[in-house]
Design a protein around this motif. Structure first.
Motif, PDB file in Angstrom:
ATOM      1  N   UNK A  30      15.717  27.779  91.924  1.00  0.00           N
ATOM      2  CA  UNK A  30      14.892  28.415  92.944  1.00  0.00           C
ATOM      3  C   UNK A  30      13.452  27.967  92.901  1.00  0.00           C
ATOM      4  N   UNK A  31      12.880  27.922  91.702  1.00  0.00           N
ATOM      5  CA  UNK A  31      11.474  27.505  91.599  1.00  0.00           C
ATOM      6  C   UNK A  31      11.318  26.037  91.986  1.00  0.00           C
ATOM      7  N   UNK A  32      12.288  25.203  91.598  1.00  0.00           N
ATOM      8  CA  UNK A  32      12.224  23.773  91.935  1.00  0.00           C
ATOM      9  C   UNK A  32      12.315  23.569  93.434  1.00  0.00           C
ATOM     10  N   UNK A  33      13.272  24.222  94.077  1.00  0.00           N
ATOM     11  CA  UNK A  33      13.417  24.041  95.523  1.00  0.00           C
ATOM     12  C   UNK A  33      12.240  24.655  96.275  1.00  0.00           C
ATOM     13  N   UNK A  34      11.701  25.757  95.784  1.00  0.00           N
ATOM     14  CA  UNK A  34      10.556  26.367  96.445  1.00  0.00           C
ATOM     15  C   UNK A  34       9.311  25.491  96.331  1.00  0.00           C
ATOM     16  N   UNK A  35       9.098  24.931  95.151  1.00  0.00           N
ATOM     17  CA  UNK A  35       7.952  24.025  94.977  1.00  0.00           C
ATOM     18  C   UNK A  35       8.123  22.801  95.871  1.00  0.00           C
ATOM     19  N   UNK A  46      -3.011  24.225  97.141  1.00  0.00           N
ATOM     20  CA  UNK A  46      -2.121  24.137  95.987  1.00  0.00           C
ATOM     21  C   UNK A  46      -1.886  25.504  95.360  1.00  0.00           C
ATOM     22  N   UNK A  47      -2.929  26.307  95.267  1.00  0.00           N
ATOM     23  CA  UNK A  47      -2.767  27.634  94.667  1.00  0.00           C
ATOM     24  C   UNK A  47      -1.817  28.503  95.494  1.00  0.00           C
ATOM     25  N   UNK A  48      -1.875  28.406  96.807  1.00  0.00           N
ATOM     26  CA  UNK A  48      -0.986  29.180  97.676  1.00  0.00           C
ATOM     27  C   UNK A  48       0.455  28.677  97.527  1.00  0.00           C
ATOM     28  N   UNK A  49       0.613  27.377  97.394  1.00  0.00           N
ATOM     29  CA  UNK A  49       1.954  26.804  97.195  1.00  0.00           C
ATOM     30  C   UNK A  49       2.587  27.341  95.917  1.00  0.00           C
ATOM     31  N   UNK A  50       1.805  27.399  94.842  1.00  0.00           N
ATOM     32  CA  UNK A  50       2.327  27.903  93.574  1.00  0.00           C
ATOM     33  C   UNK A  50       2.626  29.402  93.635  1.00  0.00           C
ATOM     34  N   UNK A  51       1.790  30.156  94.317  1.00  0.00           N
ATOM     35  CA  UNK A  51       2.031  31.588  94.466  1.00  0.00           C
ATOM     36  C   UNK A  51       3.319  31.829  95.249  1.00  0.00           C
ATOM     37  N   UNK A  52       3.511  31.084  96.330  1.00  0.00           N
ATOM     38  CA  UNK A  52       4.745  31.226  97.113  1.00  0.00           C
ATOM     39  C   UNK A  52       5.969  30.846  96.289  1.00  0.00           C
ATOM     40  N   UNK A  53       5.865  29.777  95.506  1.00  0.00           N
ATOM     41  CA  UNK A  53       6.986  29.359  94.665  1.00  0.00           C
ATOM     42  C   UNK A  53       7.313  30.438  93.638  1.00  0.00           C
ATOM     43  N   UNK A  54       6.295  31.055  93.060  1.00  0.00           N
ATOM     44  CA  UNK A  54       6.524  32.117  92.075  1.00  0.00           C
ATOM     45  C   UNK A  54       7.175  33.335  92.717  1.00  0.00           C
TER      46      UNK A  54
END
Length: 99
Positions: A30-35, A46-54
């Motif tokens: 899940x984290x891999x596909x979300x990232x 980038x920070x928003x991308x990581x927050x969404x992935x988390x």
């Protein structure tokens, strides 16, 4: 003649035996596909991308834990293997302990 278990039954047995591994694999996927999905969107920071992935990974983890609980409930109610705790409890209770 022994009956071969179906693919679904084999998968259910594996999940029952390896609950934490199943949840961990689902979380990692899940984290891999979300990232990967979020990185394909160039307009986001980038920070928003990581927050969404988390957040996606947390939702998947909760879903996997609920699914694992349902599999455990199904196995206890309808499984043919019997309760595992009772089997181990009887094994230890049957041995006499000497002082």
């Amino acid at each position: 003649m022994a009956e071969t278990p179906s693919k679904v039954e084999s998968m259910r047995k594996w999940v029952v035996d390896h609950k934490l591994r199943a949840v961990g694999c689902l979380w990692l996927a899940g984290i891999t596909s979300s990232v990967a999905y979020n990185w394909s969107r160039p307009t986001m920071k980038t920070s928003v991308k990581l927050i969404h992935a988390r957040l996606h990974a947390q939702a998947l983890t909760l879903a996997a834990l609920v699914g694992s609980g349902l599999v455990e409930y199904y196995d206890r109610e309808y499984g043919s293997s019997g309760p595992k705790v009772d089997r181990y409890t009887r094994q230890y209770m049957s041995h006499s302990h000497k002082d």
